[in-house]
Design a protein around this motif. Structure first.
Motif, PDB file in Angstrom:
ATOM      1  N   GLY A  52      40.927  18.792 -18.162  1.00  0.00           N
ATOM      2  CA  GLY A  52      41.596  19.908 -17.504  1.00  0.00           C
ATOM      3  C   GLY A  52      42.861  20.366 -18.194  1.00  0.00           C
ATOM      4  N   GLY A  53      43.194  19.793 -19.315  1.00  0.00           N
ATOM      5  CA  GLY A  53      44.422  20.152 -19.998  1.00  0.00           C
ATOM      6  C   GLY A  53      45.547  19.170 -19.796  1.00  0.00           C
ATOM      7  N   ASP A  54      45.419  18.279 -18.835  1.00  0.00           N
ATOM      8  CA  ASP A  54      46.422  17.237 -18.576  1.00  0.00           C
ATOM      9  C   ASP A  54      45.735  15.882 -18.613  1.00  0.00           C
ATOM     10  OD1 ASP A  54      48.585  19.070 -18.118  1.00  0.00           O
ATOM     11  OD2 ASP A  54      47.668  19.526 -16.176  1.00  0.00           O
ATOM     12  N   SER A  55      46.482  14.881 -19.008  1.00  0.00           N
ATOM     13  CA  SER A  55      45.900  13.546 -19.096  1.00  0.00           C
ATOM     14  C   SER A  55      45.427  13.066 -17.733  1.00  0.00           C
ATOM     15  CB  SER A  55      46.942  12.560 -19.647  1.00  0.00           C
ATOM     16  OG  SER A  55      47.325  12.945 -20.948  1.00  0.00           O
ATOM     17  N   ILE A  56      44.313  12.339 -17.742  1.00  0.00           N
ATOM     18  CA  ILE A  56      43.779  11.796 -16.489  1.00  0.00           C
ATOM     19  C   ILE A  56      44.642  10.604 -16.076  1.00  0.00           C
ATOM     20  CG2 ILE A  56      41.791  10.641 -15.460  1.00  0.00           C
ATOM     21  CD1 ILE A  56      39.997  12.334 -17.202  1.00  0.00           C
ATOM     22  N   LEU A  57      45.120  10.631 -14.821  1.00  0.00           N
ATOM     23  CA  LEU A  57      45.977   9.562 -14.315  1.00  0.00           C
ATOM     24  C   LEU A  57      45.171   8.354 -13.892  1.00  0.00           C
ATOM     25  CD1 LEU A  57      48.429  11.743 -12.178  1.00  0.00           C
ATOM     26  CD2 LEU A  57      48.734  10.917 -14.524  1.00  0.00           C
ATOM     27  N   GLY A  58      43.947   8.533 -13.511  1.00  0.00           N
ATOM     28  CA  GLY A  58      43.124   7.419 -13.072  1.00  0.00           C
ATOM     29  C   GLY A  58      41.903   7.904 -12.321  1.00  0.00           C
ATOM     30  N   TYR A  59      41.275   6.928 -11.632  1.00  0.00           N
ATOM     31  CA  TYR A  59      40.015   7.215 -10.955  1.00  0.00           C
ATOM     32  C   TYR A  59      40.018   6.582  -9.578  1.00  0.00           C
ATOM     33  CZ  TYR A  59      38.681   8.289 -15.749  1.00  0.00           C
ATOM     34  OH  TYR A  59      38.650   8.807 -17.003  1.00  0.00           O
TER      35      TYR A  59
ATOM     36  N   ALA B 249      37.905  11.646 -10.714  1.00  0.00           N
ATOM     37  CA  ALA B 249      39.048  11.567 -11.627  1.00  0.00           C
ATOM     38  C   ALA B 249      40.180  12.426 -11.082  1.00  0.00           C
ATOM     39  CB  ALA B 249      38.642  12.042 -13.017  1.00  0.00           C
ATOM     40  N   ILE B 250      41.397  12.073 -11.475  1.00  0.00           N
ATOM     41  CA  ILE B 250      42.567  12.806 -10.986  1.00  0.00           C
ATOM     42  C   ILE B 250      43.570  12.957 -12.121  1.00  0.00           C
ATOM     43  CG2 ILE B 250      43.700  10.700 -10.164  1.00  0.00           C
ATOM     44  CD1 ILE B 250      44.892  12.380  -7.891  1.00  0.00           C
ATOM     45  N   ASN B 251      44.169  14.137 -12.201  1.00  0.00           N
ATOM     46  CA  ASN B 251      45.326  14.360 -13.059  1.00  0.00           C
ATOM     47  C   ASN B 251      46.411  15.033 -12.225  1.00  0.00           C
ATOM     48  OD1 ASN B 251      44.515  17.008 -12.785  1.00  0.00           O
ATOM     49  ND2 ASN B 251      43.981  17.284 -14.946  1.00  0.00           N
ATOM     50  N   LYS B 252      47.447  15.488 -12.871  1.00  0.00           N
ATOM     51  CA  LYS B 252      48.562  16.018 -12.084  1.00  0.00           C
ATOM     52  C   LYS B 252      48.226  17.346 -11.419  1.00  0.00           C
ATOM     53  CE  LYS B 252      50.872  18.436 -15.883  1.00  0.00           C
ATOM     54  NZ  LYS B 252      52.124  18.526 -16.662  1.00  0.00           N
ATOM     55  N   SER B 253      47.135  18.003 -11.861  1.00  0.00           N
ATOM     56  CA  SER B 253      46.752  19.272 -11.225  1.00  0.00           C
ATOM     57  C   SER B 253      45.886  19.068 -10.004  1.00  0.00           C
ATOM     58  CB  SER B 253      45.993  20.152 -12.234  1.00  0.00           C
ATOM     59  OG  SER B 253      46.806  20.478 -13.329  1.00  0.00           O
ATOM     60  N   GLY B 254      45.182  17.954  -9.909  1.00  0.00           N
ATOM     61  CA  GLY B 254      44.346  17.737  -8.748  1.00  0.00           C
ATOM     62  C   GLY B 254      43.189  16.819  -9.022  1.00  0.00           C
ATOM     63  N   MET B 255      42.278  16.776  -8.064  1.00  0.00           N
ATOM     64  CA  MET B 255      41.135  15.871  -8.077  1.00  0.00           C
ATOM     65  C   MET B 255      39.912  16.599  -8.612  1.00  0.00           C
ATOM     66  SD  MET B 255      40.649  12.630  -6.989  1.00  0.00           S
ATOM     67  CE  MET B 255      41.699  12.450  -5.550  1.00  0.00           C
TER      68      MET B 255
ATOM     69  N   THR C 138      45.298   3.233  -5.055  1.00  0.00           N
ATOM     70  CA  THR C 138      45.953   3.817  -6.225  1.00  0.00           C
ATOM     71  C   THR C 138      44.897   3.998  -7.304  1.00  0.00           C
ATOM     72  OG1 THR C 138      46.508   1.625  -7.071  1.00  0.00           O
ATOM     73  CG2 THR C 138      48.155   2.743  -5.691  1.00  0.00           C
ATOM     74  N   PRO C 139      45.034   5.037  -8.113  1.00  0.00           N
ATOM     75  CA  PRO C 139      44.016   5.269  -9.145  1.00  0.00           C
ATOM     76  C   PRO C 139      44.025   4.166 -10.201  1.00  0.00           C
ATOM     77  CG  PRO C 139      45.861   6.778  -9.413  1.00  0.00           C
ATOM     78  CD  PRO C 139      46.089   6.076  -8.113  1.00  0.00           C
ATOM     79  N   VAL C 140      42.825   3.835 -10.679  1.00  0.00           N
ATOM     80  CA  VAL C 140      42.676   2.839 -11.729  1.00  0.00           C
ATOM     81  C   VAL C 140      42.300   3.570 -13.012  1.00  0.00           C
ATOM     82  CG1 VAL C 140      42.053   0.962 -10.187  1.00  0.00           C
ATOM     83  CG2 VAL C 140      40.254   2.464 -11.059  1.00  0.00           C
ATOM     84  N   LYS C 141      42.926   3.146 -14.107  1.00  0.00           N
ATOM     85  CA  LYS C 141      42.637   3.791 -15.377  1.00  0.00           C
ATOM     86  C   LYS C 141      41.457   3.150 -16.089  1.00  0.00           C
ATOM     87  CE  LYS C 141      46.809   6.121 -16.843  1.00  0.00           C
ATOM     88  NZ  LYS C 141      47.730   6.358 -17.979  1.00  0.00           N
ATOM     89  N   PHE C 142      41.230   1.870 -15.785  1.00  0.00           N
ATOM     90  CA  PHE C 142      40.117   1.169 -16.405  1.00  0.00           C
ATOM     91  C   PHE C 142      38.822   1.663 -15.779  1.00  0.00           C
ATOM     92  CE2 PHE C 142      37.883  -2.548 -18.063  1.00  0.00           C
ATOM     93  CZ  PHE C 142      38.509  -2.685 -19.295  1.00  0.00           C
ATOM     94  N   ALA C 143      37.796   1.941 -16.621  1.00  0.00           N
ATOM     95  CA  ALA C 143      36.536   2.509 -16.125  1.00  0.00           C
ATOM     96  C   ALA C 143      35.620   1.429 -15.584  1.00  0.00           C
ATOM     97  CB  ALA C 143      35.851   3.299 -17.234  1.00  0.00           C
ATOM     98  N   ARG C 144      36.210   0.489 -14.831  1.00  0.00           N
ATOM     99  CA  ARG C 144      35.439  -0.580 -14.197  1.00  0.00           C
ATOM    100  C   ARG C 144      36.277  -1.094 -13.043  1.00  0.00           C
ATOM    101  NH1 ARG C 144      33.118  -3.092 -18.739  1.00  0.00           N
ATOM    102  NH2 ARG C 144      34.964  -4.361 -19.053  1.00  0.00           N
ATOM    103  N   PHE C 145      35.645  -1.301 -11.897  1.00  0.00           N
ATOM    104  CA  PHE C 145      36.434  -1.685 -10.731  1.00  0.00           C
ATOM    105  C   PHE C 145      35.562  -2.498  -9.784  1.00  0.00           C
ATOM    106  CE2 PHE C 145      38.182  -0.897  -6.461  1.00  0.00           C
ATOM    107  CZ  PHE C 145      39.487  -1.327  -6.664  1.00  0.00           C
TER     108      PHE C 145
END
Length: 1427
Positions: A414-421, A463-469, A439-446
């Motif tokens: 989306g133009g901004d780094s992904i904060l997590g999932y 996925a979520i970044n600073k613009s939204g979900m 809280t969002p997890v950055k690791f693609a395993r949970f």
């Protein structure tokens, strides 16, 4: 005795004596000898000579063999006694043995035992020597025979034998199994593997079976066994000497409760296979191409499958693969087979569906595949600049209280780094989604905890970044929260003959505390959680074991139990809420009802944090041209990448700085084809790697590459044929290469070579410059010689390889009456039930021009006998639309030409063409909007940069651009014509144009004059309905029906007219007819102003006067003249509406010259003839026609220019009547002349010599005698030879008659009779003297010579002697002159080519009269005239 024989004796051919010792053998020999002697003593001496051996005759052998009679070596036997080896001896040897036996008998009587022993030793030595020689000889014979066996292969051949046979196997599902065997035999056997007596085809089941044969070791490998692979397998080895088989069984076992539902169900046997013995041919046509979709959409991929021969209800095995993984029917994938078309429907596209899709159609005879890539873009984000949805959500480890969920990161952030999932779960059977992590997890395993044991769950990730979900991912497959030990407790195998077998554990032992867990380890560690796994204790049969997990901070001895409330049943556990950065150790205890056991060995200290690093960036990104919409991108893999998931590729148009993902699903290869690019644009690319830890940095940007199809030299042409043959040249034709290399073919090169007695010579170039047509005339060949040809195609990439040499053709001129074969057959507009066939007419026309063509058709695989005609009547066109074709059937076509002599040879057959409409094919569309704007539109999606649209009419390109307007916008072409025609479109370029919907007109607005001078304005519409209407406009004002204007509108014919009685100056302006028929309109205008209007008005008034004139007697054709071939001039006029009372009066210059009273016709011609026209006939002629109804006058001016024009026409007739110039000989020289039918004194002629006008003189004159015009050349010479012409001047360029004064003229000049030398003008001679004159005469034939005196012929006599010698010398002799001989003399020479004369005067004087002459006896006068 054989019954008690030991076993070791039975395996040796010499078991009767070979195993005995030397001493035993010697004793036995002595015993036998004495026995024979005793028996022989009672017989006579004669009987001793016929003593026979004790044993029957037998050929000895010294080859050692095994129990199967196979030779294993040689045996040298020990001495067995003399009698043993008597057998098989020759007669001489037997006699010697008998002598020895007699000697031994005598020795027993007369010698002692010592002498007998010595005699036996001598006999033994002789026998052993003979035996050794015999063994050596037999060995040589054997070796010699073996040598010839090796030379002769037939003696080495033997049937196949299995040295090692295949063994039976029992395996679990999804395991691989290999059956192998070793086979001997000569020739090398052919080995075939069978499954349940059906031959295994590794090609038809690619990837399933693998066959190998190396050094007589043969193997069958079955990949990923499933339940259906349980069967009896056997291998058969066969050669020319026989066949052997060996058998083995394979049993595939299955875990109970964990059957993969996607695996195929066991096949049933329904008897013999219906397709047995049939060789199928499979063709995949109507293929799907590279496809693009968006998440949430539905996409269908399909191909038409043609299988020949067609069997009723036969269904091939149709399989679909994505990225080489077999797809199974599911809610996401629907598969359909309609009998001839395979379809895969992706019901709800997600990025997981992106990949390379492959259709595989398998029959008994093999398989065919087709592949194309499918790209899936992200759906529009619900929040602007939000990231794309994650993909490929899976559950790796399922336990009763937690499940590890994995996914792949999206390509779009989306133009901004992904904060997590965020991970969501939903219990199967409900629609309520619960977020699993706060809280969002950055690791693609949970690991997801808090699950209810025994229930099934679905999972999704956002996925979520600073613009939204982002949008949620596709949900995972359902998974049950269950302890793995519960699954493992029940296992089972299944076999076709036993069904399900349930295996349970042993009865647990009560009251036993379990031991330590084994092999404790940390399997996964992140900053959010740690996963432990271990093995249960080694004891078996314990009561249900559970586990407690304990942790300890490094550096302390304080162990803290993690799961204090409920122990876990499974041997793995996830720990959360650990302090990031701290180090921990872990251990596990077992417990059951008997108590808690000892702890396991602790793990090493583990620091809480991500152990998996983000991969390094790829490098060296290199783009390469591929097609006009795709580029191949390759790169160097990341140098540091653990657990790599794949790569994402992005592309950007050079200079835009806008990057778009090329793939939305990671690819693991380091090469990827980026599709969907804009042709002609320059793109740059970059790549980044991805694993569970995240996405790497982007690689450096690549160099810009233009999106353009990669080109290569074309493939060779084929199908070379001869279209025409003459004595020294041939016209060849060929077919375009199947592959043109990605660029248009720029030309062809033809080579030829001579074939002599079947031996081809050296190739020679037929053309140095490339030719664009697929037909060429090869010149400079030799008649009745044989030639071969080859053709090479060229494009911008270069010249391709040459075609295969053509058939051998004889260069001889065709003389057949019928035409040659048509050529260059092309198929266009292929649809499910029709197509269009185009061709070029034959080069060789035959005796008469081609007047039609016949077209033949048949199915591609049908025999030659089933050709059938398309048209019963010959068509004159070079194209035809063939209808009523069977959909999906493949057809071939050929064309024959005909002329008056008959039907000629068939053309080459076209390539097979399936009657199928290609996907995406669109027809020409006519679109009309609300404003009445119409567009004739054609859209084509697969344009290349070099493509263009070409509009054609009747399949011929429209080149008249003045009547056609074309524009191009994207993939669309629009055009318009003002008349109806059949339009077709050949894809070569793109165009587009828009026009108002018009009513087509057959003719524009025009004006014409009617009788009485009425003016009619009219036009004709091509087609108009009953609702059509017309508005009549004059100078932008509407006019209507009235006294001045009369309107008429015939809707059947489309003719619209407006009539005016006359034109006045007020009617000068613009007239317009405006048509309307529904939304269609049109108008046509006519401007009548200035000189155009004045001319029309004048003509209208004239027509009105003409009508009034024609009410009485009048001239239909006014007075004119006509010149007859006899050069008479006839003045004539045509009159009409006359009656008996009508009179006609002729006048010249106002004076009546003729009167015709009471004309006896209603309509006729009045004539006045002038026989021999001259200047006096010039004047003004007038005819007056009158009666009581009125009069009419017609005048003809024949003065000045009028008379000159009349005479020129007369001169033209005279000139045309002239004969060819001829040459004749006259007495004076040569005459050139021509005759005319009539000569007029006013005729002007000009004589020319060598294109210059002749200047007349006394020697060259011209004149007229009657109708002969002549040119006289007196005394012609060779200088007068050349081209002469007479020119008749008729005022229009004249007419010339020419003649060449050579040949006949030259003969006349050279051969005409002539006097070669000049004569003296005067000869003065004394009376009484002798006169002798001689001259040289020439001419061929020899001229006649005549002498004249005073113009009177004289003859030879005694006084005057005339001689003509040798045809050359003429002599005139007077023996004695007297005064009477004075006078004028002439010599006249004449032959058929002309006449010439020579004149001289003879004057005789008397001496007294001479005054000064005293001597009377002067000399005689002799004059020799020689040239």
């Amino acid at each position: 005795m054989s019954g008690s024989m030991p076993f070791y004796q039975k395996h040796h051919r010499h078991y009767d004596r070979g195993y005995r010792s030397r001493e035993t053998e010697s004793k036995l020999s002595q015993y036998q000898t004495s026995s024979r002697y005793t028996a022989g003593s009672s017989t006579s001496e004669k009987d001793h000579t016929f003593i026979k051996p004790l044993f029957s005759h037998r050929e000895p052998t010294y080859l050692a063999v095994d129990k199967e009679n196979q030779i294993i070596g040689y045996v040298v036997p020990i001495f067995r006694g003399s009698q043993e080896f008597v057998t098989g001896f020759s007669n001489t040897e037997e006699a010697r043995v008998r002598d020895t036996a007699a000697y031994m008998a005598r020795r027993d009587l007369f010698t002692s035992g010592l002498e007998m022993e010595r005699s036996e030793q001598i006999s033994r030595r002789e026998t052993m020597r003979e035996s050794a020689e015999r063994i050596s000889l037999n060995k040589r014979i054997y070796e010699h025979g073996e040598h010839f066996k090796r030379i002769n292969e037939d003696s080495l051949m033997h049937a196949p034998e299995f040295v090692i046979k295949p063994r039976s196997h029992t395996v679990w599902e999804k395991q691989c199994v290999r059956l192998h065997c070793t086979v001997s035999g000569w020739p090398d056997p052919r080995v075939v593997w069978y499954k349940n007596n059906v031959a295994i085809d590794p090609i038809g089941n690619a990837g399933k079976y693998k066959l190998e044969s190396r050094y007589s070791v043969h193997s069958l490998e079955i990949n990923r066994c499933d339940f259906d692979d349980t069967a009896q397998y056997h291998v058969s080895a066969m050669n020319s000497k026989g066949e052997q088989s060996a058998y083995a069984s394979v049993v595939v076992k299955r875990f109970k409760g964990e059957i993969d539902e996607s695996l195929p169900s066991p096949r049933r046997k329904y008897g013999p296979v219906s397709e047995y013995g049939i060789n199928f041919q499979t063709h995949i046509v109507d293929k799907f191409g590279v496809s693009f979709g968006r998440e949430g959409e539905t996409m269908s991929l399909g191909c038409t499958v043609i299988i020949y021969p067609t069997l009723h209800l036969y269904k091939p095995e149709v399989q679909w693969y994505r990225d080489d993984v077999l797809l199974s029917p599911s809610k996401w994938n629907h598969m359909h087979w309609s009998g001839d078309r395979a379809t895969l429907t992706l019901t709800h596209l997600n990025k997981e569906d992106e990949g390379l899709y492959t259709l595989r159609v398998t029959t008994k005879s093999g398989y065919e595949t087709y592949s194309a890539y499918v790209f899936v873009k992200d759906a529009d984000a619900e929040v602007e600049r939000a990231p794309g949805a994650p993909l490929d959500v899976r559950c790796l480890d399922a336990n009763k209280d937690y499940i590890i969920v994995t996914w792949k990161q999206p390509a779009v952030d989306g133009g901004d780094s992904i904060l997590g999932y965020f991970v969501d779960r939903c219990e199967v059977g409900t629609t309520h989604w619960i977020q699993c992590n706060d809280t969002p997890v950055k690791f693609a395993r949970f690991p997801v905890t808090g699950l209810v044991e025994g229930r099934s769950y679905l999972f999704r990730v956002r996925a979520i970044n600073k613009s939204g979900m982002s949008r949620p991912s596709r949900v995972s497959e359902p998974v049950a929260a269950m302890d793995p030990s519960d699954r493992a407790r029940m296992r089972g195998t299944s076999a076709p003959w036993t069904g399900q077998i349930i295996v349970t554990e042993e009865e647990p032992a009560e009251g036993v505390v379990p031991g330590r867990p084994l092999e404790l380890q940390v399997t996964e560690a992140t900053k959010n959680y740690v996963v432990l796994s271990w093995n249960p204790p080694g004891e078996k049969g314990l009561e249900g074991v559970m586990y407690y997990v304990e942790k300890c901070v490094s550096g302390t001895d304080s162990w803290q139990r993690v799961n204090t409330e409920i122990p876990v049943k499974s041997p793995r556990f996830a720990l959360f809420d650990l302090a990031e950065g701290k180090s921990y150790s872990f251990r596990v205890r077992c417990c059951n009802s008997a108590g808690v056991g000892e702890p396991s060995d602790p793990t090493e200290a583990i620091t809480v944090g991500d152990k998996l690093d983000i991969p390094s960036a790829p490098s060296k990104v290199v783009p390469t041209r591929n097609t006009d919409t795709s580029v191949v991108v390759s790169w160097v893999a990341s140098s540091e990448a653990k657990e790599l998931v794949g790569y994402y590729i992005e592309g950007s148009i050079e200079g835009s700085n806008v990057w778009e993902p090329c793939n939305n699903k990671p690819v693991k290869a380091t090469r990827f084809i980026c599709h969907g690019l804009m042709t002609g644009e320059k793109y740059m690319f970059r790549v980044r790697a991805v694993n569970a830890a995240g996405l790497s940095q982007f690689s450096p940007e690549s160099e810009a590459v233009e999106v353009k199809a990669a080109i290569a030299s074309p493939a060779p042409p084929y199908g070379i044929t001869v279209l025409e043959c003459v004595c020294d040249s041939m016209v060849l034709a060929w077919k375009q290469p199947s592959f043109i290399g990605g660029a248009d073919i720029t030309g062809y090169f033809v080579d030829y070579r001579e074939v002599t007695d079947g031996v081809p010579g050296k190739w020679h170039e037929a053309n140095i410059k490339a030719i664009s047509d697929r037909a060429y005339r090869v010149s400079d060949l030799k008649e009745n010689r044989k030639y071969q040809f080859q053709v090479r195609a060229a494009n911008m990439a270069g010249v391709g390889i040459p075609s295969l040499p053509s058939n051998t053709f004889l260069c001889e001129e065709w003389t057949i009456a019928v035409p040659g074969p048509p050529h260059d057959l092309q198929v266009r507009e292929v649809r499910n039930d029709s197509l269009v066939l185009l061709w070029k007419p034959p080069v060789y026309q035959g005796r008469d021009p081609v007047n039609g063509f016949y077209i033949d058709i048949k199915e591609a695989d049908a025999p030659e006998e089933v050709w059938r005609g398309v048209n019963n009547k010959a068509t004159e066109k070079t194209f035809i639309k063939i209808k009523n074709l069977k959909e999906g059937e493949r057809f071939v076509f050929r064309v024959r030409a005909q002329n008056k002599a008959g039907v000629g040879e068939c053309s080459d057959v076209t390539e097979p063409v399936p009657a199928l409409t290609k996907p995406g094919t669109k027809e020409i569309v006519v679109d009309v909007n609300d404003d009445g704007i119409i567009s004739l539109n054609y859209e084509f999606c697969d344009l290349t940069p070099d493509s263009k649209f070409v509009w054609s009419k009747n399949y011929e390109e429209i080149t008249d651009s003045s009547r056609l307007t074309i524009e191009t916008k994207g993939n669309n072409s629009f055009t318009y014509y003002n008349y109806y025609a059949v339009f077709t479109l050949q894809i070569q370029t793109g165009s587009h144009s828009i026009f108002k919907l018009v009513i087509p007109l057959k003719s524009e607005l025009a004006v014409e004059l009617l009788e009485k001078g009425k003016v009619r304005f009219w036009l004709q519409a091509d087609k108009i309905s009953a609702n059509g209407k017309v508005d009549y406009i004059f100078n932008e004002k509407a006019v209507s029906q009235g006294e001045k204007y009369k309107m008429n509108f015939d809707k059947n014919t489309g003719v619209i007219e407006m009539i005016m009685e006359s034109l006045t100056p007020a009617d000068e302006g613009t007239f317009t007819f405006q048509l309307q028929d529904g939304k269609a309109t049109n108008q046509s205008s006519l401007v009548l102003i200035g000189d155009v209007f004045k001319a029309l008005q004048k003509e209208s008034e004239f027509q009105k006067k003409e009508w009034v004139r024609k009410q009485g007697p009048h001239f239909i054709e006014y007075l004119g003249y006509e010149v007859t071939p006899e050069c008479c001039v006839i003045l004539k006029c045509k009159v009409g509406n006359v009656k008996k009372e009508t009179s006609a009066h002729w006048y010249k210059d106002g004076r009546e010259i003729k009167s015709d009273e009471h004309l006896g016709f209603t309509e006729g011609v009045l004539k006045l003839e002038i026989a021999q026209i001259s200047k006096k006939d010039a004047g003004v002629y007038e005819v007056v026609l009158k009666d009581d109804r009125g009069k009419d006058t017609s005048t003809l001016n024949l003065t000045d220019q009028g008379f000159k024009d009349l005479m020129n026409e007369v001169f033209s007739f005279i000139a045309n009547s002239s004969t060819a110039l001829k040459i004749t000989s006259t007495d004076q020289g040569i005459r050139l002349y021509t005759f005319v039918s009539y000569y007029n004194d006013l005729l002007q002629v000009t004589w020319h010599y060598k294109d210059s006008a002749i200047a007349f003189s006394d020697r060259i004159k011209s004149g007229v005698v009657g109708e002969q015009l002549w040119l006289q050349i007196t005394e012609p010479t060779e200088k007068d030879m050349g081209k002469y012409a007479i020119e008749f001047n008729d005022g229009k360029g004249g007419l010339r008659r020419t003649v060449e004064l050579s040949g006949q003229g030259e003969t006349i000049i050279i051969s005409r009779a002539r006097v070669a030398g000049g004569l003296p003008d005067v000869v003065t001679i004394q009376e009484g003297k002798a006169l002798n004159l001689t001259c040289n005469i020439s001419g061929d034939p020899v001229p006649e010579v005549t002498w004249l005196k005073n113009d009177r012929e004289i003859t030879s006599d005694d006084h005057c002697i005339l001689k003509f010698a040798s045809g050359k010398f003429a002599s005139f002799i007077i023996t004695g002159v007297n005064t009477s001989d004075s006078g004028k003399y002439s010599i006249l020479v004449k032959n058929k080519y002309g006449t010439e004369s020579g004149d001289f005067t003879v004057s005789v004087f008397i001496p007294d009269e001479a005054g000064g002459k005293k001597n009377k006896s002067g000399p005689n006068l002799v004059v020799n005239m020689y040239k």
